[in-house]
Design a protein around this motif. Structure first.
Motif, PDB file in Angstrom:
ATOM      1  N   GLY A   1      22.567  74.662  23.869  1.00  0.00           N
ATOM      2  CA  GLY A   1      22.115  75.252  22.615  1.00  0.00           C
ATOM      3  C   GLY A   1      22.781  76.576  22.322  1.00  0.00           C
ATOM      4  O   GLY A   1      23.138  76.879  21.173  1.00  0.00           O
ATOM      5  N   ASP A   2      22.969  77.361  23.360  1.00  0.00           N
ATOM      6  CA  ASP A   2      23.651  78.647  23.234  1.00  0.00           C
ATOM      7  C   ASP A   2      25.098  78.441  22.776  1.00  0.00           C
ATOM      8  O   ASP A   2      25.572  79.077  21.825  1.00  0.00           O
ATOM      9  N   ALA A   3      25.811  77.537  23.446  1.00  0.00           N
ATOM     10  CA  ALA A   3      27.227  77.305  23.142  1.00  0.00           C
ATOM     11  C   ALA A   3      27.419  76.719  21.748  1.00  0.00           C
ATOM     12  O   ALA A   3      28.337  77.111  21.019  1.00  0.00           O
ATOM     13  N   MET A   4      26.556  75.803  21.355  1.00  0.00           N
ATOM     14  CA  MET A   4      26.681  75.209  20.030  1.00  0.00           C
ATOM     15  C   MET A   4      26.348  76.242  18.949  1.00  0.00           C
ATOM     16  O   MET A   4      27.040  76.351  17.932  1.00  0.00           O
ATOM     17  N   GLY A   5      25.308  77.023  19.173  1.00  0.00           N
ATOM     18  CA  GLY A   5      24.910  78.011  18.186  1.00  0.00           C
ATOM     19  C   GLY A   5      25.863  79.176  18.060  1.00  0.00           C
ATOM     20  O   GLY A   5      25.953  79.808  16.997  1.00  0.00           O
ATOM     21  N   HIS A   6      26.584  79.471  19.140  1.00  0.00           N
ATOM     22  CA  HIS A   6      27.500  80.618  19.135  1.00  0.00           C
ATOM     23  C   HIS A   6      28.530  80.515  18.016  1.00  0.00           C
ATOM     24  O   HIS A   6      28.928  81.518  17.416  1.00  0.00           O
ATOM     25  N   THR A   7      28.950  79.308  17.701  1.00  0.00           N
ATOM     26  CA  THR A   7      29.969  79.089  16.673  1.00  0.00           C
ATOM     27  C   THR A   7      29.536  79.620  15.305  1.00  0.00           C
ATOM     28  O   THR A   7      30.353  80.129  14.542  1.00  0.00           O
ATOM     29  N   VAL A   8      28.249  79.495  15.015  1.00  0.00           N
ATOM     30  CA  VAL A   8      27.758  79.837  13.669  1.00  0.00           C
ATOM     31  C   VAL A   8      26.748  80.980  13.694  1.00  0.00           C
ATOM     32  O   VAL A   8      26.094  81.249  12.688  1.00  0.00           O
ATOM     33  N   ASP A   9      26.638  81.654  14.811  1.00  0.00           N
ATOM     34  CA  ASP A   9      25.617  82.692  14.959  1.00  0.00           C
ATOM     35  C   ASP A   9      25.758  83.771  13.889  1.00  0.00           C
ATOM     36  O   ASP A   9      26.844  84.322  13.670  1.00  0.00           O
TER      37      ASP A   9
ATOM     38  N   ALA B   1      12.378  77.903  17.495  1.00  0.00           N
ATOM     39  CA  ALA B   1      12.514  76.942  18.590  1.00  0.00           C
ATOM     40  C   ALA B   1      11.317  76.004  18.650  1.00  0.00           C
ATOM     41  O   ALA B   1      11.469  74.801  18.903  1.00  0.00           O
ATOM     42  N   VAL B   2      10.126  76.530  18.401  1.00  0.00           N
ATOM     43  CA  VAL B   2       8.923  75.692  18.389  1.00  0.00           C
ATOM     44  C   VAL B   2       9.011  74.665  17.265  1.00  0.00           C
ATOM     45  O   VAL B   2       8.707  73.477  17.469  1.00  0.00           O
ATOM     46  N   TYR B   3       9.431  75.099  16.074  1.00  0.00           N
ATOM     47  CA  TYR B   3       9.606  74.147  14.963  1.00  0.00           C
ATOM     48  C   TYR B   3      10.614  73.061  15.351  1.00  0.00           C
ATOM     49  O   TYR B   3      10.399  71.866  15.102  1.00  0.00           O
ATOM     50  N   THR B   4      11.716  73.456  15.959  1.00  0.00           N
ATOM     51  CA  THR B   4      12.754  72.508  16.365  1.00  0.00           C
ATOM     52  C   THR B   4      12.201  71.440  17.297  1.00  0.00           C
ATOM     53  O   THR B   4      12.427  70.236  17.102  1.00  0.00           O
ATOM     54  N   VAL B   5      11.453  71.865  18.308  1.00  0.00           N
ATOM     55  CA  VAL B   5      10.905  70.922  19.286  1.00  0.00           C
ATOM     56  C   VAL B   5       9.846  70.032  18.637  1.00  0.00           C
ATOM     57  O   VAL B   5       9.748  68.837  18.933  1.00  0.00           O
TER      58      VAL B   5
ATOM     59  N   MET C   1      19.275  70.095  18.500  1.00  0.00           N
ATOM     60  CA  MET C   1      20.363  71.060  18.441  1.00  0.00           C
ATOM     61  C   MET C   1      20.840  71.284  17.008  1.00  0.00           C
ATOM     62  O   MET C   1      21.134  72.418  16.607  1.00  0.00           O
ATOM     63  N   ILE C   2      20.911  70.229  16.235  1.00  0.00           N
ATOM     64  CA  ILE C   2      21.361  70.356  14.844  1.00  0.00           C
ATOM     65  C   ILE C   2      20.381  71.208  14.047  1.00  0.00           C
ATOM     66  O   ILE C   2      20.776  72.093  13.270  1.00  0.00           O
ATOM     67  N   THR C   3      19.096  70.993  14.262  1.00  0.00           N
ATOM     68  CA  THR C   3      18.098  71.816  13.582  1.00  0.00           C
ATOM     69  C   THR C   3      18.158  73.256  14.062  1.00  0.00           C
ATOM     70  O   THR C   3      18.075  74.200  13.264  1.00  0.00           O
ATOM     71  N   ALA C   4      18.326  73.447  15.357  1.00  0.00           N
ATOM     72  CA  ALA C   4      18.229  74.781  15.951  1.00  0.00           C
ATOM     73  C   ALA C   4      19.313  75.737  15.494  1.00  0.00           C
ATOM     74  O   ALA C   4      19.091  76.957  15.445  1.00  0.00           O
TER      75      ALA C   4
ATOM     76  N   GLY D   1      19.084  78.087  19.531  1.00  0.00           N
ATOM     77  CA  GLY D   1      19.612  76.943  20.255  1.00  0.00           C
ATOM     78  C   GLY D   1      19.316  77.011  21.738  1.00  0.00           C
ATOM     79  O   GLY D   1      18.939  76.010  22.355  1.00  0.00           O
ATOM     80  N   ALA D   2      19.466  78.204  22.325  1.00  0.00           N
ATOM     81  CA  ALA D   2      19.209  78.372  23.760  1.00  0.00           C
ATOM     82  C   ALA D   2      17.755  78.118  24.105  1.00  0.00           C
ATOM     83  O   ALA D   2      17.438  77.391  25.061  1.00  0.00           O
ATOM     84  N   ILE D   3      16.830  78.724  23.337  1.00  0.00           N
ATOM     85  CA  ILE D   3      15.401  78.565  23.628  1.00  0.00           C
ATOM     86  C   ILE D   3      14.962  77.122  23.394  1.00  0.00           C
ATOM     87  O   ILE D   3      14.250  76.530  24.213  1.00  0.00           O
ATOM     88  N   ALA D   4      15.393  76.543  22.271  1.00  0.00           N
ATOM     89  CA  ALA D   4      15.030  75.153  21.993  1.00  0.00           C
ATOM     90  C   ALA D   4      15.611  74.211  23.047  1.00  0.00           C
ATOM     91  O   ALA D   4      14.940  73.272  23.502  1.00  0.00           O
ATOM     92  N   GLY D   5      16.864  74.459  23.467  1.00  0.00           N
ATOM     93  CA  GLY D   5      17.475  73.632  24.495  1.00  0.00           C
ATOM     94  C   GLY D   5      16.731  73.705  25.811  1.00  0.00           C
ATOM     95  O   GLY D   5      16.550  72.690  26.502  1.00  0.00           O
ATOM     96  N   ALA D   6      16.278  74.899  26.177  1.00  0.00           N
ATOM     97  CA  ALA D   6      15.502  75.062  27.410  1.00  0.00           C
ATOM     98  C   ALA D   6      14.171  74.329  27.318  1.00  0.00           C
ATOM     99  O   ALA D   6      13.734  73.672  28.276  1.00  0.00           O
TER     100      ALA D   6
END
Length: 361
Positions: A18-26, A269-273, A284-287, A298-303
């Motif tokens: 989640g961290d790596a995917m989100g980093h691109t668009v942070d 992250a709670v909404y995502t889960v 991940m797409i939502t996060a 992304g990191a929190i939701a992924g965890a």
């Protein structure tokens, strides 16, 4: 033990994905994201040289785990938060030196020898400034007023090691709050840390329970010890309301939650889960597709998804290009089996001794 290993791997690897995917668009606006990647936003990694890079969110969680294993191995559990805080502080200060041009000091964490764990990808420079000071903050004596989510992921290994720390659930929550309060003294930040610590414990224990029930249990439990959580509780309730609102799209919901501060990130992250139907890719797409701190959400939701589903539910295409996958898997396995097997024995395991007993000596 196999189940614990599965969950620990799932949490650390899910966090990193989640961290790596989100980093691109942070911190890019949703309009910019959709302009670059299409109306549905970013749908997977945007790779650099074939690899997905992690940021400080993953690095900090890993170093905190390293510090806790140092403390546990050296016999510092026994329910004493102050002693555990000593090792957490040692570890995250060591990480912070890797992000600056500080003079070399003795290293205690084996992760300091792993290049991807010390690359300069800090997402909160004010946190680095705080860690360079002699005195750090605490819940009772905050030093640095920040509600940035920069250190929120440090609580994740605390929840994973709850069985070994010999602390009550409320003390584990307090340890999470104190860890974040070292550098982020706004109540919103450290109460969010306590809530995330508690929620992760519940997710690990009751992975099939409805997320709404576990969030309410978290609000009730953490609210008994922290009176400053009003804004966070409102955001969490809003996230759950949005999750069952049929006419609100994920992008609209995440924009409504804003996802910039620690409390907003946790709510996102709670909404995502709550809306991903236990599908990691959907989560991940939502996060990450919003105008807030995509790496943090992304990191929190992924965890959280890793705690629910374990590592086998993580799609292989996410892991095969994640450069940090190998050291994170090793660390997760150490958290799962190493310490519990070593306790009460002579600690003659050469690899364990190198990483958690003789380091820094």
């Amino acid at each position: 033990m196999a189940q614990r290993q599965d969950k620990n791997r799932g949490v650390l690897l899910g966090l990193a994905v989640g961290d790596a995917m989100g980093h691109t668009v942070d911190r890019r606006s949703l309009e910019e994201i959709c302009s670059d990647y299409g109306p549905n936003g970013l749908l997977g990694y945007d790779l650099v040289n074939g690899y997905a890079d992690i940021t400080s969110y993953t690095q900090l969680a890993a170093f905190t785990a390293n510090g806790l294993l140092l403390g546990l191995t050296r016999g510092q559990s026994k329910g004493w938060i102050s002693k555990l805080m000593r090792y957490i502080t040692l570890a995250i200060r060591e990480w912070s030196r890797s992000q600056t041009f500080s003079l070399p000091e003795k290293n205690y964490c084996w992760l300091s020898g792993v290049p991807e764990m010390k690359r300069k990808f800090c997402m909160d420079n004010r946190m680095l400034d705080a860690l360079s000071k002699e005195n750090l903050g605490s819940v009772d004596a905050p030093q640095y007023r920040s509600n940035h989510p920069g250190s929120l992921t440090t609580v994740i290994p605390i929840a994973l090691l709850r069985q070994d720390l010999e602390l009550t659930p409320s003390d584990v929550d307090r340890l999470g709050a104190e860890t974040v309060a070292l550098t982020h003294g706004e109540p919103e930040a450290y109460v969010s840390a306590a809530a995330l610590t508690h929620l992760l414990q519940l997710l690990l224990q009751e992975p099939n329970a409805p997320i709404a029930e576990l969030v309410q249990q978290t609000i009730d439990a953490v609210g008994l010890h922290f009176s400053q959580g009003g804004k966070l509780w409102e955001l969490l309730q809003l996230a759950l309301t949005l999750a069952v609102s049929p006419n609100v799209s994920p992008m609209e919901a995440m924009q409504t939650l804003s996802c910039r501060t620690a409390a907003e990130v946790l709510a996102g992250a709670v909404y995502t889960v709550a809306t991903c139907n236990r599908d990691f890719d959907t989560a991940m797409i939502t996060a990450v597709n919003h105008s807030g701190r995509s790496s943090a959400v992304g990191a929190i939701a992924g965890a959280m998804l890793g705690a629910i589903l374990g590592d086998e539910a993580l799609p292989e295409f996410y892991l095969e290009s994640l450069e940090a996958a190998a050291p994170l898997t090793e660390l997760a396995d150490d958290m799962s089996a190493g310490f519990s097997e070593m306790v009460g024995k002579s600690l003659f395991d050469m690899d364990w001794d190198r990483k958690y007993l003789s380091a820094g000596k």
